[in-house]
Design a protein around this motif. Structure first.
Motif, PDB file in Angstrom:
ATOM      1  N   SER A  75      31.737  87.646  60.620  1.00 21.26           N
ATOM      2  CA  SER A  75      32.298  86.462  59.847  1.00 21.26           C
ATOM      3  C   SER A  75      31.014  87.082  58.408  1.00 21.26           C
ATOM      4  O   SER A  75      31.087  87.556  57.954  1.00 21.26           O
ATOM      5  N   SER A  76      31.733  86.463  57.415  1.00 23.85           N
ATOM      6  CA  SER A  76      31.056  86.386  56.644  1.00 23.85           C
ATOM      7  C   SER A  76      29.449  85.931  56.596  1.00 23.85           C
ATOM      8  O   SER A  76      29.201  85.308  57.173  1.00 23.85           O
ATOM      9  N   PRO A  77      28.534  86.989  55.333  1.00 21.47           N
ATOM     10  CA  PRO A  77      27.478  86.900  55.593  1.00 21.47           C
ATOM     11  C   PRO A  77      26.827  85.959  54.721  1.00 21.47           C
ATOM     12  O   PRO A  77      27.787  85.175  54.240  1.00 21.47           O
ATOM     13  N   PRO A  78      25.635  85.318  54.781  1.00 22.08           N
ATOM     14  CA  PRO A  78      26.002  84.380  53.721  1.00 22.08           C
ATOM     15  C   PRO A  78      25.472  85.231  52.602  1.00 22.08           C
ATOM     16  O   PRO A  78      25.483  86.395  52.279  1.00 22.08           O
ATOM     17  N   SER A 125      25.050  82.409  60.213  1.00 23.25           N
ATOM     18  CA  SER A 125      23.970  82.057  60.233  1.00 23.25           C
ATOM     19  C   SER A 125      23.248  82.785  61.430  1.00 23.25           C
ATOM     20  O   SER A 125      21.858  82.901  60.732  1.00 23.25           O
ATOM     21  N   ALA A 126      23.386  84.608  61.478  1.00 21.66           N
ATOM     22  CA  ALA A 126      22.554  85.596  61.979  1.00 21.66           C
ATOM     23  C   ALA A 126      21.638  85.675  60.944  1.00 21.66           C
ATOM     24  O   ALA A 126      20.110  85.581  61.050  1.00 21.66           O
ATOM     25  N   LEU A 127      22.028  85.784  60.010  1.00 18.94           N
ATOM     26  CA  LEU A 127      21.145  86.275  58.673  1.00 18.94           C
ATOM     27  C   LEU A 127      19.705  85.392  58.558  1.00 18.94           C
ATOM     28  O   LEU A 127      18.757  85.225  58.216  1.00 18.94           O
ATOM     29  N   GLN A 128      20.644  84.007  58.682  1.00 21.29           N
ATOM     30  CA  GLN A 128      19.646  83.181  58.278  1.00 21.29           C
ATOM     31  C   GLN A 128      18.880  82.402  58.982  1.00 21.29           C
ATOM     32  O   GLN A 128      17.523  82.005  58.740  1.00 21.29           O
ATOM     33  N   SER A 149      21.043  94.987  57.263  1.00 20.92           N
ATOM     34  CA  SER A 149      21.576  95.872  58.589  1.00 20.92           C
ATOM     35  C   SER A 149      20.746  95.440  59.654  1.00 20.92           C
ATOM     36  O   SER A 149      22.289  95.764  60.471  1.00 20.92           O
ATOM     37  N   LYS A 150      20.332  95.680  59.969  1.00 18.18           N
ATOM     38  CA  LYS A 150      19.643  95.803  61.051  1.00 18.18           C
ATOM     39  C   LYS A 150      20.009  94.676  62.029  1.00 18.18           C
ATOM     40  O   LYS A 150      20.178  94.438  63.166  1.00 18.18           O
ATOM     41  N   ILE A 151      19.843  93.246  61.753  1.00 18.34           N
ATOM     42  CA  ILE A 151      20.170  92.286  61.915  1.00 18.34           C
ATOM     43  C   ILE A 151      22.105  92.468  62.327  1.00 18.34           C
ATOM     44  O   ILE A 151      22.390  91.910  63.386  1.00 18.34           O
TER      45      ILE A 151
END
Length: 209
Positions: A75-78, A125-128, A149-151
């Motif tokens: 999905s789109s990242p933040p 959500s994952a990056l945040q 990128s690691k995330i």
């Protein structure tokens, strides 16, 4: 094609995909982990949107998808709106993006994937989940830094590890190419006995379990 046929992971998308092989990007992380196991094929096109991608979909994937083909949507990242204004906007003007619009687009992608029973990763959500995501996850407010990128890589590997797919596409479960013992393997500590190093990992692999 060069050498024996390997499974292929095709990374298809816009600039976040195109740039994924540079600066410790998530594409290069996957290519490193899947060395001698699968080919990571880069098909990223900067500036593209979904409508532009659909124009060439049959050319990027010219063959019918087989029963062994697996899909994972990201999905789109933040985004970091302030960082965009201080970097990209100077060259490209107002891009009209907000973190809220990215959330809406991300949720729409995830909803479609749920309806179609396709694996999807909620990057917004994952990056945040990192408290310092605004400061460490981007190079320019949109494109991902090595930390961002690691995330992404960890989220992809989590899906590959947990998916009930046959065969498994998780890197530790896949066969290593030309891993059979050979008298030409390098010798061990006694300088006589061949040592098969095919399955050695030459990176801090524990972080990608």
């Amino acid at each position: 094609m060069v050498g024996p046929a390997r499974p292929e992971f095709v990374l298809f998308g816009s600039s976040i995909v195109q740039l994924s092989f540079g600066d410790e990007g998530w594409g290069s992380i996957l290519a490193n982990l899947y060395a001698r196991k699968a080919d990571i094929v880069l098909r990223g096109y900067s500036g593209w949107n979904s409508r532009r991608a659909l124009e060439v979909l049959d050319k990027v994937f010219p063959k019918s998808l087989s029963k062994k083909t697996r899909l994972i949507f990201l999905s789109s990242p933040p985004i970091n709106e302030e960082q965009i204004r201080s970097t990209l906007s100077k060259q490209l003007g107002d891009l009209g993006r907000t973190n809220e619009s990215c959330r809406i687009y991300s949720e729409a992608c995830l909803e479609v994937c749920r309806e179609m029973n396709i694996e999807a990763i909620d990057l917004w959500s994952a990056l945040q989940e990192r408290n310092d995501w605004l400061n460490v996850c981007f190079k320019d407010g949109i494109h991902l830094s090595s930390e961002g990128s690691k995330i992404v890589a960890k989220e992809i590997l989590k899906v590959l590890r947990e998916a009930d797919w046959e065969p498994s596409l998780y890197w530790k479960s896949m066969a290593t190419e030309f891993s059979e013992d050979s008298p030409y393997d390098p010798t061990g500590a006694d300088a006589k006995t061949p040592t098969n190093v095919s399955n050695w990992t030459f990176q801090e692999s524990f972080q990608w379990d």
